[in-house]
Design a protein around this motif. Structure first.
Motif, PDB file in Angstrom:
ATOM      1  N   THR A   1       0.832  -1.206   0.000  1.00 24.23           N
ATOM      2  CA  THR A   1       0.000   0.000   0.000  1.00 24.23           C
ATOM      3  C   THR A   1       0.864   1.252   0.000  1.00 24.23           C
ATOM      4  O   THR A   1       0.559   2.232  -0.713  1.00 24.23           O
ATOM      5  CB  THR A   1      -0.937  -0.003   1.224  1.00 24.23           C
TER       6      THR A   1
ATOM      7  N   ILE B   1      -5.108   2.013   5.959  1.00 21.66           N
ATOM      8  CA  ILE B   1      -6.004   1.672   4.842  1.00 21.66           C
ATOM      9  C   ILE B   1      -5.598   0.408   4.095  1.00 21.66           C
ATOM     10  O   ILE B   1      -6.186   0.091   3.063  1.00 21.66           O
ATOM     11  CB  ILE B   1      -6.120   2.835   3.840  1.00 21.66           C
ATOM     12  N   GLU B   2      -4.605  -0.325   4.589  1.00 22.81           N
ATOM     13  CA  GLU B   2      -4.220  -1.548   3.872  1.00 22.81           C
ATOM     14  C   GLU B   2      -5.458  -2.436   3.684  1.00 22.81           C
ATOM     15  O   GLU B   2      -6.433  -2.310   4.415  1.00 22.81           O
ATOM     16  CB  GLU B   2      -3.076  -2.253   4.604  1.00 22.81           C
TER      17      GLU B   2
ATOM     18  N   GLU C   1     -11.748   3.584   8.118  1.00 18.46           N
ATOM     19  CA  GLU C   1     -10.678   3.079   7.256  1.00 18.46           C
ATOM     20  C   GLU C   1     -11.093   3.124   5.791  1.00 18.46           C
ATOM     21  O   GLU C   1     -10.303   3.517   4.917  1.00 18.46           O
ATOM     22  CB  GLU C   1     -10.314   1.660   7.699  1.00 18.46           C
TER      23      GLU C   1
ATOM     24  N   ARG D   1      -9.432   5.445   2.942  1.00 25.17           N
ATOM     25  CA  ARG D   1      -8.951   4.838   1.695  1.00 25.17           C
ATOM     26  C   ARG D   1      -9.481   5.595   0.483  1.00 25.17           C
ATOM     27  O   ARG D   1      -8.750   5.845  -0.483  1.00 25.17           O
ATOM     28  CB  ARG D   1      -9.378   3.365   1.641  1.00 25.17           C
ATOM     29  N   LYS D   2     -10.757   5.970   0.541  1.00 25.50           N
ATOM     30  CA  LYS D   2     -11.347   6.744  -0.541  1.00 25.50           C
ATOM     31  C   LYS D   2     -10.679   8.109  -0.661  1.00 25.50           C
ATOM     32  O   LYS D   2     -10.338   8.558  -1.764  1.00 25.50           O
ATOM     33  CB  LYS D   2     -12.851   6.903  -0.298  1.00 25.50           C
TER      34      LYS D   2
ATOM     35  N   GLU E   1      -7.275   8.400  -2.423  1.00 26.99           N
ATOM     36  CA  GLU E   1      -7.199   8.333  -3.889  1.00 26.99           C
ATOM     37  C   GLU E   1      -6.734   9.666  -4.468  1.00 26.99           C
ATOM     38  O   GLU E   1      -6.123   9.697  -5.545  1.00 26.99           O
ATOM     39  CB  GLU E   1      -8.557   7.941  -4.464  1.00 26.99           C
TER      40      GLU E   1
END
Length: 204
Positions: free
Chosen positions: A41, A142-143, A151, A155-156, A159
């Motif tokens: 990641t 966020i892995e 989380e 993660r979003k 981006e």
């Protein structure tokens, strides 16, 4: 990502296989597999945000190197090696970043400042976090095995916006610590305030 090999200038000549052996000697399999996912990641985030991919991967791989070292061993190292005695009131959740790099340096010989700093800061944050620091901070959160709402939200955000992802993580960490009635490390609160200002300014 078994075909990865890190520059010897970063690893003091150790191969990735040797680094993995060091990790496996210190961690159970679940934590070891987490480190592999964070490595992947972190490398992806480094590519996305134009950071040093090898430093990101190496820091991601080793970020939890000291996560499972016994408490009494940590206490001894803090007392005997010039760490702030105030650290003794915390636990491995804080120690494995700040003090954990002592074990990495001692046992692997890795001395790269940027790699070690990112590992140091991944547990507490820092108001002056670099892009690499944030990458390790966020990659740990966020892995792919992380599935909690915060989380997924981070993660979003990651981006496109690393600072926002860092802020989401920091906010979640504070909520957890306060909800659990745990002592908040002072720098963590300072980091939250710093990233709150940054995200507010970005929205203005």
């Amino acid at each position: 990502m078994t075909n990865i090999e890190y520059p010897q200038s970063l690893t003091q000549g150790l191969s990735r296989t040797e680094l993995l052996n060091h990790l496996q000697n210190r961690l159970d399999d679940a934590r070891f597999q987490h480190c592999l996912r964070v490595e992947t990641t972190a490398r992806q985030l480094a590519q996305r945000f134009d950071a040093d991919v090898d430093r990101a991967g190496l820091a991601g791989l080793l970020h939890d190197y000291a996560k499972q070292i016994p408490v009494e061993e940590y206490r001894r190292v803090i007392v005997e090696n010039g760490f702030d005695p105030a650290l003794l009131q915390y636990n491995r959740g804080v120690w494995h970043g700040i003090v954990g790099t002592w074990f990495i340096k001692t046992e692997t010989g890795i001395m790269d400042h940027e790699v070690l700093q990112a590992i140091e800061r991944h547990t507490t944050g820092d108001p002056e976090m670099t892009v690499l620091d944030q990458i390790i901070f966020v990659a740990d959160f966020i892995e792919p095995a992380r599935t909690l709402d915060a989380e997924v939200q981070a993660r979003k955000a990651a981006e496109t916006n690393l600072e926002l992802a860092s802020f989401i993580e920091m906010k979640n960490t504070l909520q957890y610590l306060i909800g659990s009635e745990l002592t908040v490390y002072p720098k963590t609160l300072l980091t939250y305030n710093a990233f709150l200002k940054k995200t507010q300014a970005a929205r203005a």
